[in-house]
Scaffold this motif. Structure first.
Motif, short mmCIF file in Angstrom:
data_model
loop_
_atom_site.label_atom_id
_atom_site.label_comp_id
_atom_site.label_asym_id
_atom_site.label_seq_id
_atom_site.Cartn_x
_atom_site.Cartn_y
_atom_site.Cartn_z
N ARG A 89 6.47 55.28 48.54
CA ARG A 89 7.02 55.36 47.19
C ARG A 89 6.27 56.32 46.27
O ARG A 89 6.72 56.55 45.15
CB ARG A 89 7.03 53.97 46.55
N TRP A 90 5.14 56.86 46.67
CA TRP A 90 4.34 57.66 45.74
C TRP A 90 3.95 59.01 46.37
O TRP A 90 3.61 59.08 47.54
CB TRP A 90 3.07 56.91 45.32
N TRP A 142 4.09 55.45 62.81
CA TRP A 142 3.85 55.12 61.40
C TRP A 142 4.25 56.26 60.48
O TRP A 142 4.78 56.06 59.39
CB TRP A 142 2.39 54.76 61.16
N SER A 154 2.33 57.31 49.90
CA SER A 154 2.90 56.08 50.44
C SER A 154 4.41 56.25 50.48
O SER A 154 4.92 57.29 50.01
CB SER A 154 2.52 54.90 49.54
N LEU A 205 7.09 56.20 57.56
CA LEU A 205 6.73 56.56 56.18
C LEU A 205 7.66 57.64 55.66
O LEU A 205 8.15 57.60 54.52
CB LEU A 205 5.29 57.05 56.15
#
Length: 383
Positions: free
Chosen positions: A191-192, A11, A189, A15
Motif C-alpha cells: 500500500r505504500w 513474495w 509495501s 507484493l
C-alpha cells in the motif's frame, strides 16, 4: 525481469499484484506495467487544454495541445504547443514602467524508447517571446530493478536563454542552464510507495531582468546581478493507499517535502499534502495543500542603505511565504463513442496567496501581498 515473472520470488510477485492498482490510481502507470516487461511506453493519447491565470496584476490565458503516438511498440513520439497571452500590470511593472501585453509560444518534441526494463526519453523545447527566447534539451533514463520493485532515474537538461529589450533588434546577452537529476522510487509495501529525488542546477550568464530596477538610498538604479549560480534541491515523497479492504472506490494520500538552497543564499522549504479518491467508475477527485517558505538572497534589498557590488529588488529573491490550495476533478465521458476513445474531462483550480516579509509596495509603503487563481480545463482522449 518483471515482478510477475515466474522466476521472481513468490513474495515479490504477491507484493506487486497488490501494489499495481495503487500505482495506477496515482498515475504511475510506467511502474504498473503488465508482466510482459517491467516498463511500458506511455499510452497513446491527446490532450487539449485551456488555461487561465489571474494574480498580482498578471493575467495569462491560452490553449495548449499535446499528441503522443507510439511507433512499432518500441518508440513513442510526443509533440506539444503551449500559448500564453499575457497582460502584465504586476507591481514591478506599474511602479517602474507601463503595463504591456505580449504572447509567448512554446513548442516541444519528445521521443521515448523502451528497452527491456529501461525507459529513455529525449526531448527538446523552444519558447519565444518578443524579447526573450528559451531553448532546452533534456535526456532522462529510468531503470527498473529488483523486478520492478525499485526504479532508478537519471536526467540531464541543458538550456539556453537569449535576452533582448523591447524595441531593439537582436539580443544583448545570453544565459546557460545545466540541471542534473537523480531519483529513486521504492515500493515499501502493498500500500505504500516512497521516492527521493535530487537536483543539481548551475546557471551562467545574464540572470537578471533588463527592465527591473533596484533602490539604493531611495534612488532607482539598474539591478546588478551575479552571472553565476549553483543550486541543490532534495525532495522526499510518500504515497499510500488508504482504501478499505475490497473497496471499489479507491483512495490515496500523499505527502512531499522539498528543500532548496543556492549560492545566492536563497533557501526554500516546500511541504505538500494531497488526497485522491475515486467516486464510482467515472469520477476522480483530488485536493492538495502546498506551503512554501523562502529566505531572501544575500544581495536583495527593498531599499539598500549602502553601495554593494550586487543589488536587486526582485521580489522573487526576497523572503516570502506562499500558500496554495488545489482541487482537481476528472470525469470519464459516457457513451459508446466517448468510451471507445477514452474521452475524459479534467478541471483543475488552484488558489494562491503570496505574502512578502521584506518587499514593499512603494505606492503605500506596506509589505506586499497578492492572491491568484489558476484554472485549467483539459480534455484527454486516445485516438
Amino acid at each position: 525481469m518483471a515482478a510477475t515473472d515466474p522466476r521472481w520470488p513468490r513474495w515479490a510477485r504477491a507484493l506487486w499484484a497488490v501494489a499495481a492498482p495503487l500505482l495506477k490510481l496515482l498515475g504511475l502507470t510506467a511502474l504498473a506495467a503488465p508482466a510482459a516487461r517491467a516498463v511500458d511506453l506511455p499510452q497513446d493519447h491527446e490532450e487539449a487544454l485551456i488555461h487561465l491565470y489571474n494574480g498580482g496584476g498578471v493575467k495569462a490565458y491560452g490553449p495548449a495541445l499535446l499528441v503522443r503516438k507510439s511507433v512499432a511498440d518500441k518508440v513513442s513520439l510526443t509533440g506539444s504547443v503551449y500559448v500564453d497571452m499575457v497582460s502584465n500590470a504586476s507591481i514591478d511593472v506599474v511602479t517602474t514602467a507601463s503595463p504591456f501585453r505580449e504572447n509567448r509560444v512554446e513548442w516541444g518534441l519528445g521521443v521515448d524508447h523502451v528497452e527491456q526494463d529501461t525507459l529513455m526519453h529525449l526531448g527538446v523545447s523552444r519558447s519565444t517571446e518578443p524579447d526573450y527566447v528559451a531553448s532546452a534539451a533534456n535526456l532522462d533514463v529510468s531503470q527498473d530493478v529488483f523486478g520492478g520493485m525499485s526504479t532508478v532515474a537519471l536526467g540531464f537538461t541543458l538550456g539556453q536563454d537569449d535576452v533582448g529589450r523591447h524595441g531593439e533588434t537582436g539580443y544583448f546577452d545570453h544565459a546557460r542552464h545545466w540541471q542534473y537529476r537523480l531519483g529513486l522510487t521504492q515500493i515499501l509495501s502493498p500500500r505504500w510507495i516512497a521516492s527521493v529525488n535530487g537536483e543539481a542546477i548551475a546557471d551562467e550568464g545574464y540572470l537578471g531582468n533588463p527592465y527591473r530596477v533596484a533602490r539604493v538610498f531611495g534612488a532607482y538604479v539598474p539591478e546588478r546581478m551575479p552571472r553565476t549560480r549553483t543550486a541543490r534541491a532534495l525532495q522526499l515523497r510518500v504515497i499510500g493507499d488508504i482504501s478499505d479492504e475490497g473497496a471499489s472506490d479507491r483512495s490515496a494520500v500523499r505527502a512531499s517535502y522539498r528543500y532548496y538552497r543556492d549560492t545566492w543564499a536563497v533557501q526554500a522549504h516546500t511541504l505538500e499534502l494531497g488526497y485522491t479518491r475515486h467516486f464510482g467508475p467515472d469520477w476522480l477527485g483530488d485536493v492538495a495543500l502546498r506551503l512554501n517558505h523562502q529566505g531572501a538572497a544575500l544581495f536583495f534589498s527593498d531599499n539598500a542603505q549602502s553601495e554593494t557590488l550586487y543589488v536587486t529588488r526582485n521580489r522573487q529573491l526576497s523572503a516570502f511565504n506562499s500558500y496554495a490550495l488545489a482541487g482537481k476533478l476528472s470525469y470519464t465521458l459516457p457513451g459508446d463513442t466517448a468510451q471507445r476513445y477514452g474521452l475524459q474531462l479534467n478541471a483543475n483550480l488552484e488558489l494562491l496567496s503570496f505574502h512578502y516579509s521584506e518587499f514593499t509596495d512603494i505606492r503605500t509603503g506596506q509589505l506586499y501581498h497578492f492572491n491568484g487563481q489558476n484554472l485549467q480545463l483539459l480534455l484527454t482522449g486516445k485516438f
